[in-house]
Structure formats: structure tokens, C-alpha cells
Design an enzyme around this catalytic site. Structure first.
Site, PDB file in Angstrom:
ATOM      1  N   HIS A 170      -6.942  -4.144  -8.337  1.00  0.00           N
ATOM      2  CA  HIS A 170      -7.576  -3.611  -7.420  1.00  0.00           C
ATOM      3  C   HIS A 170      -8.929  -4.462  -7.156  1.00  0.00           C
ATOM      4  O   HIS A 170      -9.724  -4.134  -6.039  1.00  0.00           O
ATOM      5  CB  HIS A 170      -8.106  -2.132  -7.813  1.00  0.00           C
ATOM      6  N   ASP A 386       5.551  -3.015   8.834  1.00  0.00           N
ATOM      7  CA  ASP A 386       6.858  -3.295   9.321  1.00  0.00           C
ATOM      8  C   ASP A 386       7.517  -4.483   8.930  1.00  0.00           C
ATOM      9  O   ASP A 386       6.709  -5.372   9.494  1.00  0.00           O
ATOM     10  CB  ASP A 386       6.841  -3.151  10.976  1.00  0.00           C
TER      11      ASP A 386
END
Length: 468
Positions: A170, A386
Site C-alpha cells: 500500500h 477491462d
């Protein structure tokens, strides 16, 4: 390697190939790059799991192509632009983190699962069955320093669909930065020769001033002693999720006083969960309890400071504080007003002051005692990523309760239930008896208005139990 796993209604096998390192497809600079003073605070020195489910969609033009091969090659090409992800973190003087851009690569796992997407059910939501096998924790790979900064596992399903699970250090990126990287991989997977949005490092933009000076109040970093043993017990923890659709949000808004009617869905939902969770934890009425809201700071600078393409952490974690007694005994409007004020505290000067505080105080962790933290990723765009087979059926955090202190963090994740209702799914991680009391409080609050409490599968129980 194979592991047979089971949930209440789902049993399947995951077979993994040995992990490998994917390096950039072309030579990249070997250099040291400093993280910002927002990036390297103690509270973000952890790994965050993300999971994406995709259908086999031949109409998208990828028919017959292997998603594992496509994504593996796309990652290598994307790392040419995002080459710091292929490096390793080092720690310098005063605990300052930096990326050693070694070009070693990110960790990648190829896998096959003896399951179809439909077997997961219409309601794909955390906690996911056998997450530990869909995102395998390779021994020795999960430290913050000197380890791969990304671990990516692509698992083919029997139906031709696939799962992309990812573990991010992170300190490198927030949700917006990670989605930017994933979209770049998606563009490369679909044949792009360059990126529509080029990455921007420029971590110095969110580094401390010289000399540093704290000019705002940052009570989220108070040193709070745990005199009564009230840090979350880690035994018997369970993961569950709850769906807040239009009816549930409408029910909560009936508790909002007239002068706060302009509150956002995030604010009213956060106030409700904070109050119900505190009641369930049975905190001492005289003790302080805290709610931290992650606030995206990208729009807080005027003129804009953080450029398009910046993929570092760019958020603040302002805190609302109350005694447990006042929070539990007052109407919802009391908690709501505290949450709204905390969010409004984040300004450009607040961010400057926060970076300075990190340097002056040695990059502290936020106060974890009697603290709950919520992160809204409903606009992050995980589900839009996508790779050539269409948008994700589910995309976002793999579970709640992640972080340096387990059980403290929940995410607000966009979700559509089987009735077609758009809403928010919120995963929780609590000790089992606390979870039961929490469910009771939510049930009571919602039933006061709608006499309706449903989960995404429209069953009687609001939660989906897990043995994770």
C-alpha cells in the site's frame, strides 16, 4: 500444487504453477526514488488484497486467447512505464522509504480452478470462498521491505472465465493509483502500443516542507494507551458482508435531522455503522471511540497540485471522536455531524501539515485503540478494469479487516444485487459475538422504518457467514 477447499455450498480445487517474477519487457532506469511523506507513514505499511472476476465473453474479440498469457505479457509491457513497481522498497535514515528500481519484477502466479463463475452464485461479494488459494501468499514474499511490490495471480475457471487477484504494497499507491495501473495493463492486454494516461511519479509534491511545521490538528495520530485491553481481540474473528441498497439508505436517512439533510450517502452510512459497531463492542461509556474517514485529497488543492497520472497515495485520514456513551445514547444526527465535520477538515493546508507531522513525529501509525476506519472505493473504478473480456463482474477489495491492526478497516464497494439494485457492499471483520450484536443493531435500526432487512440473496439473514 493443489488444494481442495470448501465453503458451505462450494467445493473446488485450485492448482497453481510455481510463482515467477515478471520483469519489464524493456530495460528501465536503475535508480532510487523516494516515496512521499504521505506514502511512508506506518499506517499504510501493509499489503492490500484486490480481486476481480471476469466472464468468458467471446463477443469481445478475445475468443480463444488465454487470459493468463495475455495478462502476463501485458504486465511486462506496462512495467516499462510503471518500472518502480518492478523494484524493491528500502528504508533509509529516519525511516524514510524509497524504491530501489532494480527491475527484478512483480510476482506472478498462473493457476486453474475446477469451478465455474456461476457456481459462486449471482451475488459475488466478500468474503470469497478459498481466497487464500485464489490469492496465494507466497512464503517470504509479503514483507514491506525487500520484497515484490505486487503479487498477481490469474486463475482460469472451467467456464472459460477467470479471476485476477492482486496484492499491493500500500505504500506505493492508493486505490486510484492502483486502478490507474490496472487500466494500463488492460490497455496493453488489448493491443495498445502506448498508454492513454502516462504515470507521474513526483512524490515530492506530497513531501514535508522545509522546515516542517504542523499547522493543523491531527488527532488521528494521538498516542492513545490501551489501558483497558480494548484493542480488538484477534481470536474468533469472522468476515461478513452487508448490502445497503436504496431501501436501506432511505431507511437510514429517516433518522437524519433537517439541518443535516444535505449529507452524503457515505456520511450517513458511516455514522450508522460507527454507532452500531460501538454498541456491539460494548465499550466503556466514558472511553473515547474514533471513526476515521479516508478522504481523497486530489481535489483539495487550488490551483490543482496533483497532476493527472499521479499514482501515489493522496489521501488524509481525518478522525471524529466521541465518548462511547454519547455516541450510543444520542440520535444518529450526533454521529453524523461529527463525521461531516471531520471530512470538512481536509484542506490543502491540512495535507501540508500532515506531511510535516510525519517527518516531525517519525511517521507514526494512526491511533488504533477503539478506532474504526472506513474507505469508500465506490468511485475508484475497479469494476471498470477491462483486460479484453469486458468489465469485471466483481472488482474491488477482497475482504475487510486488512491493515496493520486486523479488524479495523471496512471498505464501501459498489455492487449490484440479483434484483438489479445498485448499492454498496460493506465487508466487516469482527469477533463472532460482536458480529452477532452488530447484526442485531443494524436490524433494529432498519426495521424501525422499513420492516425490511435483506442481504444480496434476499434471504432472512442480513449477513453471509464465512470461516475465513
Amino acid at each position: 500444487m493443489a488444494a481442495t477447499l470448501a465453503s458451505k455450498s462450494l467445493v473446488f480445487t485450485v492448482r497453481r504453477q510455481p510463482p515467477e517474477l515478471i520483469a519489464p519487457a524493456e530495460p528501465t532506469p536503475h535508480e532510487l526514488k523516494l516515496l512521499s511523506d504521505i506514502d511512508d507513514q506506518e499506517g499504510v505499511r501493509f499489503q492490500i488484497p484486490i480481486i476481480q472476476f471476469y466472464r468468458n465473453n467471446p463477443s469481445m474479440g478475445m475468443g480463444g486467447r488465454d487470459p493468463v498469457m495475455v495478462i502476463r505479457e501485458a504486465i511486462a509491457r506496462t512495467l516499462v512505464f510503471y518500472y518502480p513497481f518492478a523494484g524493491r522498497l528500502r528504508e533509509g535514515p529516519a525511516r524514510k522509504l524509497m524504491v530501489d528500481c532494480t527491475g527484478e519484477g512483480v510476482m506472478f502466479i498462473e493457476a486453474n480452478a475446477d469451478v465455474t463463475l456461476d457456481q459462486f452464485g449471482d451475488a459475488l461479494q466478500p468474503p470469497f470462498p478459498c481466497l487464500e488459494e485464489l490469492l496465494f501468499d507466497v512464503p517470504g514474499s509479503g514483507a514491506i521491505l525487500n520484497c515484490p511490490l505486487l503479487l498477481i495471480q490469474v486463475t482460469r475457471m472451467r467456464c472459460g472465465g477467470f479471476i485476477v487477484a492482486l496484492r499491493l504494497n500500500h505504500t506505493m499507491s492508493d486505490a486510484a493509483g492502483l486502478v490507474q495501473f490496472m487500466r494500463a495493463v488492460g490497455e496493453m492486454a488489448q493491443g495498445a502500443s502506448s498508454l492513454s494516461l502516462h504515470p507521474v511519479w513526483q512524490r515530492e509534491l506530497l513531501s514535508a516542507r522545509n522546515p516542517p511545521r504542523v499547522t493543523c490538528i491531527h488527532r488521528e495520530y494521538d498516542e492513545v494507551p490501551d489501558l483497558n485491553g480494548t484493542i480488538m481481540p484477534l481470536d474468533d474473528m469472522v468476515h461478513d458482508s452487508f448490502f445497503f441498497g436504496p431501501a436501506e439508505i432511505s431507511a437510514l436517512r429517516k433518522f437524519v435531522p433537517a439541518h443535516l439533510r444535505r449529507c452524503s450517502t457515505f456520511e450517513v452510512l458511516t455514522a450508522c455503522i460507527w454507532r452500531c459497531r460501538t454498541i456491539a463492542l460494548q465499550a466503556n461509556p466514558e472511553e473515547e471511540v474514533r471513526i476515521i474517514c479516508i478522504v481523497n485529497a486530489r481535489g483539495k488543492f487550488k490551483p490543482p497540485l496533483i497532476p493527472s497520472g499521479y499514482y501515489g497515495n493522496a489521501f488524509a485520514i481525518p478522525v471524529a471522536i466521541s465518548t462511547a456513551g454519547k455516541l450510543c445514547q444520542n440520535p444518529l444526527g450526533y454521529a453524523l455531524e461529527l463525521v461531516m465535520k471531520a471530512k470538512a477538515d481536509v484542506t490543502e493546508e491540512y495535507m501540508r501539515s500532515l506531511a510535516d507531522l510525519m517527518v516531525i513525529k517519525g511517521r507514526p501509525h494512526f491511533a488504533g485503540v477503539r478506532t474504526y476506519l472506513v474507505s469508500d472505493v465506490t468511485r475508484a473504478g475497479f469494476e471498470e478494469v477491462d483486460f479484453g473480456w469486458g468489465k469485471a463482474v466483481y472488482g474491488g477489495p477482497a475482504k475487510g479487516g486488512v491493515g496493520v491492526i486486523p479488524g479495523v478497516i471496512s471498505f464501501y464497494i459498489p455492487f449490484t444485487n440479483k434484483k438489479g439494485e445498485r448499492g454498496i457492499i460493506v465487508p466487516f471483520c469482527l469477533p463472532a459475538p460482536v458480529m452477532e450484536r452488530f447484526m442485531t443493531q443494524l436490524h433494529s435500526m432498519l426495521n424501525n422504518n422499513t420492516n425490511r432487512l435483506t442481504n444480496v440473496e434476499n434471504k432472512t439473514s442480513a449477513f453471509i457467514a464465512s470461516a475465513l
